[in-house]
Design a protein around this motif. Structure first.
Motif, PDB file in Angstrom:
ATOM      1  N   ARG A  43      31.796  51.878  47.701  1.00  0.00           N
ATOM      2  CA  ARG A  43      32.680  52.386  48.747  1.00  0.00           C
ATOM      3  C   ARG A  43      33.418  51.264  49.471  1.00  0.00           C
ATOM      4  O   ARG A  43      34.327  51.540  50.260  1.00  0.00           O
ATOM      5  N   MET A  44      33.027  50.048  49.200  1.00  0.00           N
ATOM      6  CA  MET A  44      33.669  48.900  49.844  1.00  0.00           C
ATOM      7  C   MET A  44      34.796  48.376  48.941  1.00  0.00           C
ATOM      8  O   MET A  44      34.537  47.891  47.837  1.00  0.00           O
ATOM      9  N   ILE A  45      36.025  48.490  49.416  1.00  0.00           N
ATOM     10  CA  ILE A  45      37.185  48.010  48.656  1.00  0.00           C
ATOM     11  C   ILE A  45      37.963  47.057  49.566  1.00  0.00           C
ATOM     12  O   ILE A  45      38.970  47.429  50.177  1.00  0.00           O
ATOM     13  N   PRO A  46      37.513  45.819  49.675  1.00  0.00           N
ATOM     14  CA  PRO A  46      38.069  44.917  50.689  1.00  0.00           C
ATOM     15  C   PRO A  46      39.540  44.596  50.522  1.00  0.00           C
ATOM     16  O   PRO A  46      40.256  44.451  51.512  1.00  0.00           O
ATOM     17  N   THR A  47      40.026  44.488  49.289  1.00  0.00           N
ATOM     18  CA  THR A  47      41.446  44.175  49.122  1.00  0.00           C
ATOM     19  C   THR A  47      42.329  45.325  49.592  1.00  0.00           C
ATOM     20  O   THR A  47      43.478  45.104  49.973  1.00  0.00           O
ATOM     21  N   ARG A  48      41.778  46.535  49.608  1.00  0.00           N
ATOM     22  CA  ARG A  48      42.567  47.678  50.060  1.00  0.00           C
ATOM     23  C   ARG A  48      42.607  47.747  51.579  1.00  0.00           C
ATOM     24  O   ARG A  48      43.669  47.882  52.176  1.00  0.00           O
ATOM     25  N   PHE A  49      41.433  47.615  52.247  1.00  0.00           N
ATOM     26  CA  PHE A  49      41.466  47.788  53.700  1.00  0.00           C
ATOM     27  C   PHE A  49      41.931  46.532  54.443  1.00  0.00           C
ATOM     28  O   PHE A  49      42.152  46.571  55.652  1.00  0.00           O
ATOM     29  N   THR A  50      42.121  45.422  53.701  1.00  0.00           N
ATOM     30  CA  THR A  50      42.744  44.242  54.317  1.00  0.00           C
ATOM     31  C   THR A  50      44.186  44.051  53.842  1.00  0.00           C
ATOM     32  O   THR A  50      44.859  43.127  54.306  1.00  0.00           O
ATOM     33  N   GLU A  51      44.636  44.898  52.924  1.00  0.00           N
ATOM     34  CA  GLU A  51      46.003  44.820  52.389  1.00  0.00           C
ATOM     35  C   GLU A  51      46.290  43.454  51.771  1.00  0.00           C
ATOM     36  O   GLU A  51      47.382  42.912  51.897  1.00  0.00           O
ATOM     37  N   ASP A  56      45.328  36.187  47.149  1.00  0.00           N
ATOM     38  CA  ASP A  56      45.186  36.026  48.595  1.00  0.00           C
ATOM     39  C   ASP A  56      43.785  35.611  49.040  1.00  0.00           C
ATOM     40  O   ASP A  56      43.629  34.956  50.065  1.00  0.00           O
ATOM     41  N   MET A  57      42.755  36.019  48.313  1.00  0.00           N
ATOM     42  CA  MET A  57      41.409  35.616  48.736  1.00  0.00           C
ATOM     43  C   MET A  57      40.409  35.715  47.588  1.00  0.00           C
ATOM     44  O   MET A  57      40.597  36.462  46.629  1.00  0.00           O
ATOM     45  N   PHE A  58      39.345  34.915  47.713  1.00  0.00           N
ATOM     46  CA  PHE A  58      38.208  35.011  46.812  1.00  0.00           C
ATOM     47  C   PHE A  58      37.297  36.110  47.343  1.00  0.00           C
ATOM     48  O   PHE A  58      37.009  36.137  48.543  1.00  0.00           O
TER      49      PHE A  58
END
Length: 255
Positions: A43-51, A56-58
């Motif tokens: 349920r954790m999709i960090p690239t989506r909720f940080t846009e 952009d990030m590791f």
């Protein structure tokens, strides 16, 4: 597996060309802005909720967004997490490390249950890699939670930060919005900031403010994201009311 294959075909038809363009743009000069530690929870999709976009990030994921303390490693024995810190912060000169925990974390729910001596026995750890992982690397989080619990969830907790002189105080869930396991998850997220700062190869960068450590916490049932504010000494929701205040704090202390 059929859903994954169908998804790949959809990617080929819709997103592939755009992503290849992004790959080409960052191929020779990638400038990732953060090393982002989070949980493997689907349920954790960090690239989506940080846009965040390509380059952009590791992103480093494991059960419970745990970064083992350096004291666990001797000689060349290590795990993926410190290797990712070196690759990101030393090799790629990334200046921000983020740990992001979340609500209803299955690893943290299990850690909470490990307070039972039989559940966490050596026999059970030998048949459960997840219990062994948490018992080895997440017990400091559980110990801090137990201190917090004994104080009836009222007293602040103290964490060691980037240097011995930069401890920080945290009021965990002062409004009592979350259950015990979620309180533990927030404590665990803050504990990883202390663990990251334990690595000697990061010491100079931390002391000279060339590297900064942050904590986020994601409530998966509301979609809200919280940032740990050292000024407020607590997690604050990132919303229209708090955005400017949090942005000012970041720009003042971490840029």
């Amino acid at each position: 597996m059929d859903r994954i294959l169908k998804g790949i075909m959809k990617y080929r038809q819709i997103d592939k060309a755009k992503m290849v363009q992004q790959f080409l743009q960052v191929r020779d000069n990638p400038t990732p802005k953060a090393v982002f530690f989070t949980c493997i929870d689907s349920r954790m999709i960090p690239t989506r909720f940080t846009e965040m976009n390509v380059g952009d990030m590791f992103v480093v994921r494991n059960a419970g967004n745990v970064v083992p303390n350096s004291q666990h490693f001797l000689d060349e024995i290590t795990t993926n997490e410190p290797a990712a810190l070196e690759l990101g912060c030393i090799v790629n000169d990334i200046r921000h490390v983020i740990v992001c925990g979340h609500s209803d974390c299955k690893a943290m729910n299990l850690l909470y249950k490990l307070q039972d001596s039989e559940f966490s026995s050596l026999r059970n750890r030998r048949i459960s890699p997840l219990r062994a992982w948490l018992c080895t690397h997440a017990l400091p989080s559980l110990e801090k939670f137990q201190q917090f619990e004994l104080a009836d969830y009222q007293k602040p907790l103290i964490f060691q930060a980037e240097t011995p002189m930069r401890r920080f105080v945290a009021y965990v869930d002062p409004d009592n919005e979350f259950g015990a396991e979620d309180k533990l998850s927030q404590i665990n997220t803050l504990q990883q900031m202390q663990n990251i700062a334990s690595y000697g190869f990061l010491k100079k960068r931390l002391e000279t403010h060339q590297l900064h450590i942050h904590a986020l916490w994601f409530d998966i049932y509301t979609g809200e994201i919280y940032y740990f504010s050292r000024q407020a000494k607590r997690f604050l929701i990132i919303d229209e009311a708090n955005f400017e205040k949090l942005l000012s704090e970041v720009e003042t202390y971490y840029m």
